[in-house]
Motif scaffolding. Structure first.
Motif, short mmCIF file in Angstrom:
data_model
loop_
_atom_site.label_atom_id
_atom_site.label_comp_id
_atom_site.label_asym_id
_atom_site.label_seq_id
_atom_site.Cartn_x
_atom_site.Cartn_y
_atom_site.Cartn_z
N HIS A 122 0.83 -1.21 0.00
CA HIS A 122 0.00 0.00 0.00
C HIS A 122 0.86 1.26 0.00
O HIS A 122 1.82 1.35 0.76
CB HIS A 122 -0.91 0.03 1.23
CG HIS A 122 -2.05 -0.92 1.14
ND1 HIS A 122 -1.98 -2.21 1.62
CD2 HIS A 122 -3.28 -0.78 0.60
CE1 HIS A 122 -3.13 -2.81 1.38
NE2 HIS A 122 -3.94 -1.98 0.76
N SER A 282 -16.02 2.85 0.27
CA SER A 282 -15.18 2.08 -0.66
C SER A 282 -15.06 2.87 -1.97
O SER A 282 -16.08 3.21 -2.58
CB SER A 282 -15.84 0.72 -0.90
OG SER A 282 -15.17 0.02 -1.92
N ARG A 284 -13.12 3.78 -5.84
CA ARG A 284 -12.31 3.36 -6.98
C ARG A 284 -12.17 4.56 -7.92
O ARG A 284 -13.09 5.35 -8.05
CB ARG A 284 -12.97 2.22 -7.76
CG ARG A 284 -13.15 0.93 -6.97
CD ARG A 284 -11.82 0.25 -6.67
NE ARG A 284 -12.00 -1.02 -5.98
CZ ARG A 284 -12.12 -1.15 -4.67
NH1 ARG A 284 -12.08 -0.10 -3.88
NH2 ARG A 284 -12.25 -2.34 -4.13
N GLY A 301 -7.15 4.26 4.24
CA GLY A 301 -5.95 4.15 3.43
C GLY A 301 -6.22 3.39 2.15
O GLY A 301 -7.38 3.18 1.79
P1 AMP Z 1 -12.20 -1.90 -0.48
O1 AMP Z 1 -12.88 -0.77 -1.15
O2 AMP Z 1 -12.77 -2.23 0.86
O3 AMP Z 1 -12.06 -3.08 -1.39
O4 AMP Z 1 -10.72 -1.41 -0.19
C1 AMP Z 1 -9.93 -0.87 -1.22
C2 AMP Z 1 -8.54 -0.63 -0.72
O5 AMP Z 1 -8.55 0.29 0.36
C3 AMP Z 1 -7.83 -1.85 -0.23
O6 AMP Z 1 -6.51 -1.80 -0.69
C4 AMP Z 1 -7.90 -1.75 1.26
O7 AMP Z 1 -6.78 -2.36 1.83
C5 AMP Z 1 -7.95 -0.26 1.51
N1 AMP Z 1 -8.80 0.04 2.66
C6 AMP Z 1 -10.12 -0.19 2.75
N2 AMP Z 1 -10.61 0.17 3.95
C7 AMP Z 1 -9.55 0.68 4.66
C8 AMP Z 1 -9.38 1.21 5.99
N3 AMP Z 1 -10.39 1.32 6.83
N4 AMP Z 1 -8.12 1.59 6.35
C9 AMP Z 1 -7.09 1.47 5.50
N5 AMP Z 1 -7.20 0.98 4.25
C10 AMP Z 1 -8.40 0.59 3.81
#
Ligand code: AMP
Ligand code: MN
Ligand code: MN
Length: 338
Positions: A122, A282, A284, A301
């Motif tokens: 990351h 979430s 993108r 993050g």
């Molecule tokens: P997601 O949308 O949940 O699939 O997460 C997308 C990216 O963001 C992934 O690389 C996760 O590791 C990171 N991520 C999601 N939620 C968090 C959080 N609460 N703290 C840090 N990183 C996060």
């Protein structure tokens, strides 16, 4: 302050220190991030299985245990949902950008281990732990694990190759993200040669969805709004889960689906979690746009094009706060593929 200013790129790889720590260790614990995805489980099992092959005693754990999607992976049944006893020489954290992401299992492992290895990819990694294997330009934690294992000069068995390919395939959405390089494809080729099936992994870990999860999308998509700058927003309430007959948490990849919409530069799914007052965000982005800054602002993050956070508040408040940040992020980005 932008993310580029904070962390332009991390390539901090203490390979030798990691080898030495493993050589001296007999008991090792591997923990990955809460709400584990394919890269979390894949990198954890890949590392655990290689170390087991070297004769080490290895525990692995993640809060809540392994999601049903990944139970087909070798030794998935060894993943513990909770850690409450044990002491280890080394704790390896995989795919977690900060200590909080390792959850209660991580906190227990850290308090009961001598050395902490932080293996991750990351851009927002806080460089916690004693030994860093952090490569922010690499596609997945599984690919970082491959880079490490390759140097140990041991053969990749199917027990190692299958989880690692799962991590790469899921984090790159089937080799489609902008961090896929020639090297990623070469790594995948080696893993396929070593007994991992790309067809099986794509089908089971990436494409497969339940009827109910698409039913949740049907409910949630009624809230879809396109905001200034191309910010596509969907909210999911607890009632949507009830209507869809779903009793597990997650959005089943909805943000990744929405960012494919032509008009969307950024897609966001804002969801009420099972815990009162905890809202999951979430995000993108299309290449050329940055959602990592917004995630950091919200206390989370991730990567430039895929990030997330869990924020305290009501759905409406968190939505307003997130959209204000994302509209700015959309304005500061530039579409690189038109
Ligand atoms: P997601 O949308 O949940 O699939 O997460 C997308 C990216 O963001 C992934 O690389 C996760 O590791 C990171 N991520 C999601 N939620 C968090 C959080 N609460 N703290 C840090 N990183 C996060
Ligand atoms: Mn992950
Ligand atoms: Mn990852």
């Amino acid at each position: 302050m932008t993310l580029e200013m904070l962390t332009p790129m991390i390539n901090e790889t203490h390979w030798q220190a990691a080898h030495d720590a493993i050589a001296d260790a007999s008991r090792i614990v591997v923990v990955t991030h809460v709400s584990p995805d394919g890269d979390a489980i894949g990198s954890m099992l890949g590392v655990a299985n290689i170390l087991r092959g070297m004769g080490k005693t290895v525990d692995c754990a993640v809060d809540g245990g392994v999601p049903p999607t990944f139970t087909f992976l070798p030794n998935a049944d060894t993943i513990q949902p909770k850690l409450f006893k044990g002491e280890w020489d080394v704790f390896i954290s995989t795919d977690s950008s900060d200590e909080a992401r390792t959850g209660e299992c991580g906190a227990y492992a850290r308090a009961n281990s001598r050395t902490v290895i932080n293996l991750d990819h990351h851009a927002t990694n806080t460089l916690f732990g004693d030994i860093h294997l952090v490569q922010s330009t690499v596609s997945s934690a599984a690919e970082v694990a491959f880079n490490w294992v390759e140097q140990m000069a041991v053969a990749f068995s199917p027990e190692v190759a299958r989880p690692l390919l799962t991590g790469i395939v899921t984090d790159t959405i089937g080799f489609r993200t902008s961090n896929v390089t020639e090297r990623t494809l070469a790594v995948a080729q080696t893993l396929i040669k070593s007994g991992a099936s790309l067809t099986e992994i794509t089908e089971r870990a990436l494409d497969n969805r339940s009827y109910q999860s698409v039913n949740l999308w049907k409910q949630a998509l009624q809230s879809m709004e396109l905001h200034e700058g191309g910010v596509l927003c969907v909210t999911i309430t607890r009632d949507d889960f009830k209507q869809a007959g779903i009793y597990e948490d997650g959005d089943f990849g909805l943000a990744g689906f929405l960012v494919r919409v032509e008009e969307a530069m950024i897609a966001v799914v804002i969801k009420e979690t099972e815990e009162d007052g905890q809202i999951n965000v979430s995000m993108r982005a299309k290449p050329g746009f940055n959602v990592a800054d917004t995630a950091l602002e919200l206390g989370g993050g991730g990567h430039l094009q895929a990030s997330g956070a869990t924020v305290e508040g009501t759905l409406a408040d968190v939505k307003a706060r997130t959209l204000a940040l994302l509209v700015q992020a959309a304005k500061s980005g530039k579409r690189v593929i038109v």
